[in-house]
Design an enzyme around this catalytic site. Structure first.
Site, PDB file in Angstrom:
ATOM      1  N   TRP A 117       1.742  -3.494  -6.298  1.00  0.00           N
ATOM      2  CA  TRP A 117       2.441  -4.300  -7.297  1.00  0.00           C
ATOM      3  C   TRP A 117       3.145  -3.445  -8.349  1.00  0.00           C
ATOM      4  O   TRP A 117       3.885  -3.982  -9.161  1.00  0.00           O
ATOM      5  CB  TRP A 117       1.446  -5.249  -7.992  1.00  0.00           C
ATOM      6  CG  TRP A 117       0.182  -4.536  -8.399  1.00  0.00           C
ATOM      7  CD1 TRP A 117      -0.992  -4.505  -7.713  1.00  0.00           C
ATOM      8  CD2 TRP A 117      -0.005  -3.689  -9.539  1.00  0.00           C
ATOM      9  NE1 TRP A 117      -1.899  -3.701  -8.355  1.00  0.00           N
ATOM     10  CE2 TRP A 117      -1.318  -3.180  -9.489  1.00  0.00           C
ATOM     11  CE3 TRP A 117       0.812  -3.311 -10.610  1.00  0.00           C
ATOM     12  CZ2 TRP A 117      -1.824  -2.318 -10.456  1.00  0.00           C
ATOM     13  CZ3 TRP A 117       0.312  -2.453 -11.564  1.00  0.00           C
ATOM     14  CH2 TRP A 117      -0.995  -1.969 -11.477  1.00  0.00           C
ATOM     15  N   ASN A 118       2.914  -2.129  -8.396  1.00  0.00           N
ATOM     16  CA  ASN A 118       3.449  -1.375  -9.552  1.00  0.00           C
ATOM     17  C   ASN A 118       4.949  -1.114  -9.462  1.00  0.00           C
ATOM     18  O   ASN A 118       5.625  -1.029 -10.486  1.00  0.00           O
ATOM     19  CB  ASN A 118       2.659  -0.076  -9.797  1.00  0.00           C
ATOM     20  CG  ASN A 118       2.602   0.830  -8.602  1.00  0.00           C
ATOM     21  OD1 ASN A 118       3.004   0.458  -7.507  1.00  0.00           O
ATOM     22  ND2 ASN A 118       2.107   2.035  -8.810  1.00  0.00           N
ATOM     23  N   LYS A 128       3.680  -6.881   3.892  1.00  0.00           N
ATOM     24  CA  LYS A 128       2.755  -7.710   3.111  1.00  0.00           C
ATOM     25  C   LYS A 128       2.759  -7.192   1.678  1.00  0.00           C
ATOM     26  O   LYS A 128       2.153  -6.163   1.376  1.00  0.00           O
ATOM     27  CB  LYS A 128       1.331  -7.656   3.668  1.00  0.00           C
ATOM     28  CG  LYS A 128       0.494  -8.789   3.074  1.00  0.00           C
ATOM     29  CD  LYS A 128      -0.940  -8.449   2.816  1.00  0.00           C
ATOM     30  CE  LYS A 128      -1.174  -7.617   1.604  1.00  0.00           C
ATOM     31  NZ  LYS A 128      -0.845  -8.275   0.313  1.00  0.00           N
ATOM     32  N   PRO A 129       3.493  -7.877   0.785  1.00  0.00           N
ATOM     33  CA  PRO A 129       3.521  -7.398  -0.596  1.00  0.00           C
ATOM     34  C   PRO A 129       2.228  -7.741  -1.323  1.00  0.00           C
ATOM     35  O   PRO A 129       1.451  -8.575  -0.863  1.00  0.00           O
ATOM     36  CB  PRO A 129       4.706  -8.175  -1.199  1.00  0.00           C
ATOM     37  CG  PRO A 129       4.807  -9.418  -0.388  1.00  0.00           C
ATOM     38  CD  PRO A 129       4.280  -9.107   0.988  1.00  0.00           C
ATOM     39  N   ALA A 130       2.016  -7.092  -2.458  1.00  0.00           N
ATOM     40  CA  ALA A 130       0.825  -7.382  -3.269  1.00  0.00           C
ATOM     41  C   ALA A 130       0.880  -8.824  -3.765  1.00  0.00           C
ATOM     42  O   ALA A 130       1.952  -9.346  -4.082  1.00  0.00           O
ATOM     43  CB  ALA A 130       0.759  -6.419  -4.442  1.00  0.00           C
ATOM     44  N   GLY A 147      -1.387   2.058  -1.891  1.00  0.00           N
ATOM     45  CA  GLY A 147      -2.366   1.304  -2.672  1.00  0.00           C
ATOM     46  C   GLY A 147      -3.557   2.186  -2.993  1.00  0.00           C
ATOM     47  O   GLY A 147      -3.460   3.423  -2.962  1.00  0.00           O
ATOM     48  N   SER A 148      -4.678   1.561  -3.248  1.00  0.00           N
ATOM     49  CA  SER A 148      -5.853   2.314  -3.685  1.00  0.00           C
ATOM     50  C   SER A 148      -6.464   3.092  -2.520  1.00  0.00           C
ATOM     51  O   SER A 148      -6.341   2.700  -1.349  1.00  0.00           O
ATOM     52  CB  SER A 148      -6.891   1.349  -4.255  1.00  0.00           C
ATOM     53  OG  SER A 148      -7.301   0.454  -3.256  1.00  0.00           O
ATOM     54  N   GLU A 184      -0.175   6.309   1.347  1.00  0.00           N
ATOM     55  CA  GLU A 184       0.096   6.841   0.011  1.00  0.00           C
ATOM     56  C   GLU A 184      -0.941   6.214  -0.906  1.00  0.00           C
ATOM     57  O   GLU A 184      -0.828   5.057  -1.289  1.00  0.00           O
ATOM     58  CB  GLU A 184       1.531   6.490  -0.378  1.00  0.00           C
ATOM     59  CG  GLU A 184       2.133   7.438  -1.377  1.00  0.00           C
ATOM     60  CD  GLU A 184       1.953   6.916  -2.778  1.00  0.00           C
ATOM     61  OE1 GLU A 184       0.950   7.321  -3.411  1.00  0.00           O
ATOM     62  OE2 GLU A 184       2.782   6.129  -3.230  1.00  0.00           O
ATOM     63  N   LEU A 185      -1.982   6.985  -1.197  1.00  0.00           N
ATOM     64  CA  LEU A 185      -3.162   6.409  -1.886  1.00  0.00           C
ATOM     65  C   LEU A 185      -3.210   6.871  -3.344  1.00  0.00           C
ATOM     66  O   LEU A 185      -2.210   7.298  -3.893  1.00  0.00           O
ATOM     67  CB  LEU A 185      -4.421   6.781  -1.095  1.00  0.00           C
ATOM     68  CG  LEU A 185      -4.340   6.479   0.417  1.00  0.00           C
ATOM     69  CD1 LEU A 185      -5.600   6.920   1.142  1.00  0.00           C
ATOM     70  CD2 LEU A 185      -4.070   5.006   0.659  1.00  0.00           C
ATOM     71  N   CYS A 233       1.020   5.972  -9.569  1.00  0.00           N
ATOM     72  CA  CYS A 233       0.075   6.926  -8.973  1.00  0.00           C
ATOM     73  C   CYS A 233       0.437   8.359  -9.345  1.00  0.00           C
ATOM     74  O   CYS A 233      -0.316   9.276  -9.045  1.00  0.00           O
ATOM     75  CB  CYS A 233      -0.010   6.734  -7.469  1.00  0.00           C
ATOM     76  SG  CYS A 233       1.593   6.680  -6.718  1.00  0.00           S
ATOM     77  N   GLU A 275      -8.655   6.975 -11.552  1.00  0.00           N
ATOM     78  CA  GLU A 275      -7.335   6.680 -12.117  1.00  0.00           C
ATOM     79  C   GLU A 275      -7.473   5.626 -13.208  1.00  0.00           C
ATOM     80  O   GLU A 275      -8.073   4.576 -12.987  1.00  0.00           O
ATOM     81  CB  GLU A 275      -6.431   6.105 -11.031  1.00  0.00           C
ATOM     82  CG  GLU A 275      -5.633   7.118 -10.277  1.00  0.00           C
ATOM     83  CD  GLU A 275      -4.695   6.442  -9.293  1.00  0.00           C
ATOM     84  OE1 GLU A 275      -3.495   6.655  -9.390  1.00  0.00           O
ATOM     85  OE2 GLU A 275      -5.176   5.703  -8.419  1.00  0.00           O
TER      86      GLU A 275
HETATM   87  P1  ADP Z   1      -4.794  -2.120  -6.527  1.00  0.00           P
HETATM   88  O1  ADP Z   1      -6.257  -1.896  -6.726  1.00  0.00           O
HETATM   89  O2  ADP Z   1      -3.936  -1.178  -7.248  1.00  0.00           O
HETATM   90  O3  ADP Z   1      -4.358  -3.545  -6.638  1.00  0.00           O
HETATM   91  P2  ADP Z   1      -4.997  -2.347  -3.688  1.00  0.00           P
HETATM   92  O4  ADP Z   1      -5.263  -1.212  -2.784  1.00  0.00           O
HETATM   93  O5  ADP Z   1      -6.066  -3.362  -3.877  1.00  0.00           O
HETATM   94  O6  ADP Z   1      -4.507  -1.696  -5.037  1.00  0.00           O
HETATM   95  O7  ADP Z   1      -3.694  -3.137  -3.225  1.00  0.00           O
HETATM   96  C1  ADP Z   1      -2.592  -2.550  -2.585  1.00  0.00           C
HETATM   97  C2  ADP Z   1      -2.135  -3.479  -1.482  1.00  0.00           C
HETATM   98  O8  ADP Z   1      -3.202  -3.613  -0.560  1.00  0.00           O
HETATM   99  C3  ADP Z   1      -1.790  -4.890  -1.940  1.00  0.00           C
HETATM  100  O9  ADP Z   1      -0.716  -5.380  -1.168  1.00  0.00           O
HETATM  101  C4  ADP Z   1      -3.055  -5.664  -1.610  1.00  0.00           C
HETATM  102  O10 ADP Z   1      -2.830  -7.043  -1.395  1.00  0.00           O
HETATM  103  C5  ADP Z   1      -3.433  -4.994  -0.322  1.00  0.00           C
HETATM  104  N1  ADP Z   1      -4.834  -5.201   0.069  1.00  0.00           N
HETATM  105  C6  ADP Z   1      -5.925  -5.292  -0.728  1.00  0.00           C
HETATM  106  N2  ADP Z   1      -7.035  -5.494   0.021  1.00  0.00           N
HETATM  107  C7  ADP Z   1      -6.644  -5.508   1.315  1.00  0.00           C
HETATM  108  C8  ADP Z   1      -7.315  -5.672   2.583  1.00  0.00           C
HETATM  109  N3  ADP Z   1      -8.633  -5.855   2.658  1.00  0.00           N
HETATM  110  N4  ADP Z   1      -6.565  -5.645   3.703  1.00  0.00           N
HETATM  111  C9  ADP Z   1      -5.237  -5.458   3.650  1.00  0.00           C
HETATM  112  N5  ADP Z   1      -4.541  -5.298   2.500  1.00  0.00           N
HETATM  113  C10 ADP Z   1      -5.227  -5.325   1.352  1.00  0.00           C
END
Ligand code: ADP
Length: 500
Positions: free
Chosen positions: A175-176, A199-201, A252-253, A274-275, A308, A404
């Site tokens: 989402w950032n 699949k967006p956030a 993402g994370s 890209e974590l 990040c 972070e």
């Molecule tokens: P943050 O903690 O910064 O929100 P996330 O890693 O949770 O980062 O989110 C990054 C992306 O991963 C988002 O699009 C989120 O919807 C997606 N996401 C989170 N959990 C899952 C999962 N179990 N499977 C697939 N995608 C996921």
């Protein structure tokens, strides 16, 4: 070609938020884009999208699950052969039209980013410029998926190395940077000849749907580009569990990235991950202190600290510690926190209430580890805001040394020698970005060589460049986005051994 030739935009004199609202209504950003059709959820359920500056609803998108995701995979799989079979110049043509439409709608896209993500409108405009740059770069790069020939090991043989698109790609985005992250993954994938399911956030799905609208206008064939909004777990399982999806590109994370890597192991998918980062920002005694403060302000506070590559640990050498800290605190306390649509705002809101709870936990922990807080007092009383906060005197045992912050919170640590700085910088699990401020060219090279990271900013608080390889080492992930490296991620190598 699509029936849509021009999307309505709202009155340029209205407020940014009104402009975003008008756009959401006019562009009908309340459906997912699957197989060339705008579709709701089978269950008719929706996810509400919140403006983080006010906590109020600005839109709603379909809450999709497994069955709808499978339909998107069916569509992307069916479209793959045709898309991969086009000439590279034909794929480039679609990408260029897509990029031109982003240029036509720059201000609308910027308002949409600020409305759903919260960042100051000038930063949102820069994000749109970044997305356009990626679309442009890969529109050009599509023609450069070069193979090789090489000397054979027998006289009557010829050896050719070819590049082929990986296949159907799943792109899970954060989402950032709700617009740029989608384009940074999809433009190279599409250029290479892959079809994509994004699949967006769930916090920021509207920008992804807006670029899908522009892809529709650009005339991409049905199924080449798909966007599924909804429940991350089931969508992620459907994407990672399906053998037809040949690659996952994720930003993402680290925690979710690791989980997705495990899920992808079953079908041995190609991965681009890209974590998380934990960037050290190292200021040496010989640095230009004003330049270092200016760089740290950008690196720390851009996007309210939610990138990040944000400075997560500011490391300052003994000799300039007091001078740097005084100037950095003064500059930090002068930042104005507020609604991103207010032209005076330097720092917007955090993305949601969860992000506030997390940073509050880390601040409390930092204080328990000796931290002294230097914080501004004026923040809006609605929305998800946190005041810019500098923390001095904390020990490296504080949780925020390893985690972070993703917030406008700046811990500063003191060090004595170059070796200490390198040890502190590397003594974490991640290795994405880093910054060095020094005027000693020998030291700059020694330290840059020694840092376990993918990116080093030297006397500069920004490193974004669509042509450069962006990515990390250790638990910050694998693969690179940007430039030719970004295209290579979406290409497989096939070697032909020919007997004449
Ligand atoms: P943050 O903690 O910064 O929100 P996330 O890693 O949770 O980062 O989110 C990054 C992306 O991963 C988002 O699009 C989120 O919807 C997606 N996401 C989170 N959990 C899952 C999962 N179990 N499977 C697939 N995608 C996921």
């Amino acid at each position: 070609m699509s029936m849509i030739s021009c999307l309505p935009v709202s009155d340029p004199d209205c407020s940014g938020l009104d402009r975003a609202r008008a756009m959401i209504a006019a562009w009908q950003l309340d459906k997912a884009w699957i197989g060339g059709e705008w579709r709701g959820a089978d269950s008719r359920e929706e996810i509400v999208v919140i403006n983080p500056a006010t906590g109020k609803k600005i839109g709603a998108v379909p809450f999709l699950r497994t069955s709808e995701t499978r339909r998107a995979i069916d569509a992307a799989d069916a479209a793959f052969a045709g898309w991969a079979g086009l000439l590279a110049s034909e794929r480039a043509g679609f990408l260029k039209r897509w990029r031109d439409l982003m240029i036509d709608h720059q201000e609308d896209l910027a308002c949409l980013i600020t409305a759903e993500q919260g960042k100051p409108i000038d930063q949102a405009r820069r994000e749109v410029v970044g997305a356009i740059a990626y679309a442009e770069w890969y529109g050009e790069e599509a023609r450069r998926a070069y193979g090789q020939t090489m000397p054979a090991n027998q006289p009557d043989r010829r050896v050719i190395v070819q590049k082929h698109p990986v296949g159907v790609v799943a792109a899970i985005t954060p989402w950032n940077f709700p617009l740029t992250m989608v384009v940074r993954k999809c433009a190279p994938a599409l250029a290479a000849g892959c079809t994509v399911i994004v699949k967006p956030a769930e916090d920021t799905p509207l920008s992804a749907l807006a670029v899908a609208k522009l892809a529709e206008m650009a005339g991409f064939p049905k199924g080449v580009f798909n966007v599924v909004t909804g429940q991350p777990g089931p969508i992620g399982e459907a994407l990672t569990g399906d053998v037809r999806v040949r690659m996952l590109s994720f930003t993402g994370s680290t925690a979710i990235g690791k989980r997705l890597m495990v899920q992808c192991a079953e079908t041995v998918k190609k991965l681009s991950m890209e974590l998380g980062g934990n960037a050290p920002f190292i200021v040496f005694d010989d640095a230009d202190i004003d330049a270092a403060v200016a760089g740290a302000m950008i690196s720390k506070y851009r996007n309210a600290g939610q990138t990040c590559v944000c400075a997560n640990r500011i490391l300052v050498q003994d000799g300039v510690y007091d001078a740097f800290v005084a100037k950095f605190i003064a500059a930090s306390l002068a930042q104005k926190t507020g609604d991103g649509f207010d032209a005076q705002t330097d720092i917007g809101p955090l993305i949601n209430a969860r992000a506030i709870s997390k940073v509050e936990r880390l601040i409390t922990d930092a204080v328990a580890h000796g931290g002294v807080l230097h914080t501004a007092s004026n923040i809006p009383d609605q929305g998800f805001f946190i005041a810019p906060t500098v923390i001095t005197g904390l020990s490296t045992d504080a949780a925020c040394f390893n985690e972070e912050l993703f917030a406008p919170v700046a811990p500063i640590y003191r060090f004595a020698t170059e070796a200490d700085a390198i040890h502190l910088a590397n003594h974490v699990k991640t290795g994405l970005s880093s910054y060095i401020y020094s005027r000693d060219i020998g030291r700059i090279h020694r330290v840059a060589d020694a840092l376990d990271v993918g990116v080093v900013g030297i006397n500069d608080g920004t490193t974004s460049h669509e042509g450069a390889p962006f990515g990390g080492v250790k638990e910050s992930g694998q693969g690179r986005e940007g430039g030719h490296w970004g295209l290579e991620e979406y290409l497989e190598v096939k070697y032909l051994n020919i007997a004449l």
